[in-house]
Design a protein around this motif. Structure first.
Motif, PDB file in Angstrom:
ATOM      1  N   LEU A 237     -12.482  19.291  19.469  1.00 36.00           N
ATOM      2  CA  LEU A 237     -11.312  20.133  19.698  1.00 36.00           C
ATOM      3  C   LEU A 237     -10.061  19.506  19.082  1.00 36.00           C
ATOM      4  O   LEU A 237      -9.218  20.210  18.514  1.00 36.00           O
ATOM      5  CB  LEU A 237     -11.114  20.345  21.206  1.00 36.00           C
ATOM      6  N   VAL A 238      -9.950  18.192  19.197  1.00 39.25           N
ATOM      7  CA  VAL A 238      -8.813  17.496  18.585  1.00 39.25           C
ATOM      8  C   VAL A 238      -8.862  17.650  17.064  1.00 39.25           C
ATOM      9  O   VAL A 238      -7.846  17.927  16.419  1.00 39.25           O
ATOM     10  CB  VAL A 238      -8.817  16.008  18.987  1.00 39.25           C
ATOM     11  N   LEU A 239     -10.049  17.478  16.485  1.00 41.88           N
ATOM     12  CA  LEU A 239     -10.199  17.599  15.035  1.00 41.88           C
ATOM     13  C   LEU A 239      -9.838  18.997  14.554  1.00 41.88           C
ATOM     14  O   LEU A 239      -9.086  19.158  13.580  1.00 41.88           O
ATOM     15  CB  LEU A 239     -11.639  17.261  14.646  1.00 41.88           C
ATOM     16  N   THR A 240     -10.347  20.021  15.214  1.00 43.71           N
ATOM     17  CA  THR A 240     -10.045  21.395  14.793  1.00 43.71           C
ATOM     18  C   THR A 240      -8.560  21.718  14.979  1.00 43.71           C
ATOM     19  O   THR A 240      -7.994  22.477  14.187  1.00 43.71           O
ATOM     20  CB  THR A 240     -10.904  22.395  15.585  1.00 43.71           C
ATOM     21  N   THR A 241      -7.941  21.149  15.997  1.00 41.07           N
ATOM     22  CA  THR A 241      -6.504  21.385  16.188  1.00 41.07           C
ATOM     23  C   THR A 241      -5.690  20.783  15.057  1.00 41.07           C
ATOM     24  O   THR A 241      -4.762  21.417  14.527  1.00 41.07           O
ATOM     25  CB  THR A 241      -6.044  20.804  17.532  1.00 41.07           C
ATOM     26  N   VAL A 242      -6.031  19.566  14.652  1.00 45.20           N
ATOM     27  CA  VAL A 242      -5.314  18.922  13.550  1.00 45.20           C
ATOM     28  C   VAL A 242      -5.503  19.723  12.260  1.00 45.20           C
ATOM     29  O   VAL A 242      -4.541  19.969  11.516  1.00 45.20           O
ATOM     30  CB  VAL A 242      -5.794  17.472  13.371  1.00 45.20           C
ATOM     31  N   PHE A 243      -6.739  20.135  11.979  1.00 47.72           N
ATOM     32  CA  PHE A 243      -6.985  20.945  10.787  1.00 47.72           C
ATOM     33  C   PHE A 243      -6.192  22.253  10.832  1.00 47.72           C
ATOM     34  O   PHE A 243      -5.657  22.701   9.809  1.00 47.72           O
ATOM     35  CB  PHE A 243      -8.478  21.259  10.665  1.00 47.72           C
TER      36      PHE A 243
END
Length: 316
Positions: A237-243
């Motif tokens: 979820l953190v990765l997709t938010t940053v992207f």
């Protein structure tokens, strides 16, 4: 006597240090050779354009006299940044992508998480079909998707506005008030499937024994999803938010295509659109300056979000 003793001890020490330095250099050569296929393209295609953009942002084209002579490039320092930040249209474009991101990114990731949890559920049928259907919008080129949506929202052509008219609703999806929701909807449609696959992959890595143990303890499917699965896919979820933050800052395709059916959409609607408009006006220094400001904004937002998540994780 002391000087001679010092010279006799310093000589071997220097020789030993030289030998150690030589060994380190010899050990470093193979590492440099292995890294060269990555470092050379990285420097040529990533670092060099960034450096050149920063360089161009510090200059401005100047015409002397009556403007009949060829323009010369003069160093102006941070004057271009002051001009860009003093431009109300450019400041409005920065604020606009911030507002779109604040609403669209959480909603899109919520949809992606819900779809991933549904695909991961044991009771879901035809998983491959639904996974392909959800991912298909991302598989389409962004420009093609934007063109398709421009026909779906264009006044006089939109089946959505036609259906709303039959219901007694006067809906214009390209009006000034509806442009941001329309673009946000286009982004959500195009990127939800991509984020869903990342989260779904993280869900597949969760050991099945955890869900089985929770079921034996009487935990419901909702409880398993909320108390076990969602916390364990937090890195995804953190990765997709940053992207998504970076992608929203780079918003260009949707407003550029939508401008063909919505003339009220200005050429400075987003920062990238404004930079491209500066390129069309042959003002490359202004375009470089606006690009640097946008890159700094994306970096600050992404890094700030990561630090916020790390602090909350440490507090837990």
């Amino acid at each position: 006597m002391t000087t001679a003793l010092h010279e006799r001890t310093a000589g071997p020490a220097r020789a030993a240090g030289a030998r150690r330095t030589g060994r380190r250099r010899r050990r470093g050569r193979p590492v440099a050779l292995f890294l060269a296929p990555f470092l050379i393209p990285f420097a040529a295609f990533y670092l060099a354009p960034i450096g050149y953009t920063l360089y161009q942002s510090l200059f401005r084209m100047h015409r002397s006299g009556l403007g009949l002579t060829a323009p010369t490039q003069v160093f102006v320092g941070l004057a271009n940044y002051a001009t860009a930040l003093g431009d109300a249209d450019f400041r409005g474009s920065l604020l606009r992508v911030l507002l779109i991101g604040l609403v669209q990114v959480p909603l899109m990731l919520l949809f992606a998480l819900g779809l991933a949890l549904l695909l991961d559920a044991k009771s879901t049928l035809f998983k491959r079909v639904f996974r392909l259907a959800f991912f298909l919008p991302y598989a389409l080129p962004g420009v093609v998707g934007a063109i398709m949506w421009s026909y779906l929202v264009a006044p006089g052509l939109s089946p959505i506005t036609t259906a709303a008219h039959h219901l007694g609703l006067h809906l214009n999806l390209t009006s000034d008030a509806m442009l941001a929701p329309t673009i946000g909807n286009m982004l959500t449609w195009g990127w939800t499937g991509y984020n869903m696959l990342i989260i779904y992959s993280a869900l597949q890595a969760i050991p099945a024994e955890l869900s089985e143990a929770a079921t034996m303890d009487g935990c419901s499917a909702w409880g398993i999803a909320w108390r076990i699965k969602v916390p364990l896919v937090r890195p995804a979820l953190v990765l997709t938010t940053v992207f998504s933050i970076i992608g929203t800052a780079q918003l260009y395709n949707e407003p550029a295509i939508l401008h063909n059916v919505a003339p009220n959409l200005s050429s400075t609607y987003t920062p990238i659109y404004a930079a491209y408009d500066a390129v069309n006006a042959d003002n490359f220094n202004a375009a470089a300056t606006e690009s640097v400001i946008l890159a700094l904004l994306a970096f600050v937002l992404s890094f700030g979000f990561l630090k916020l998540v790390q602090r909350k994780g440490a507090a837990l």
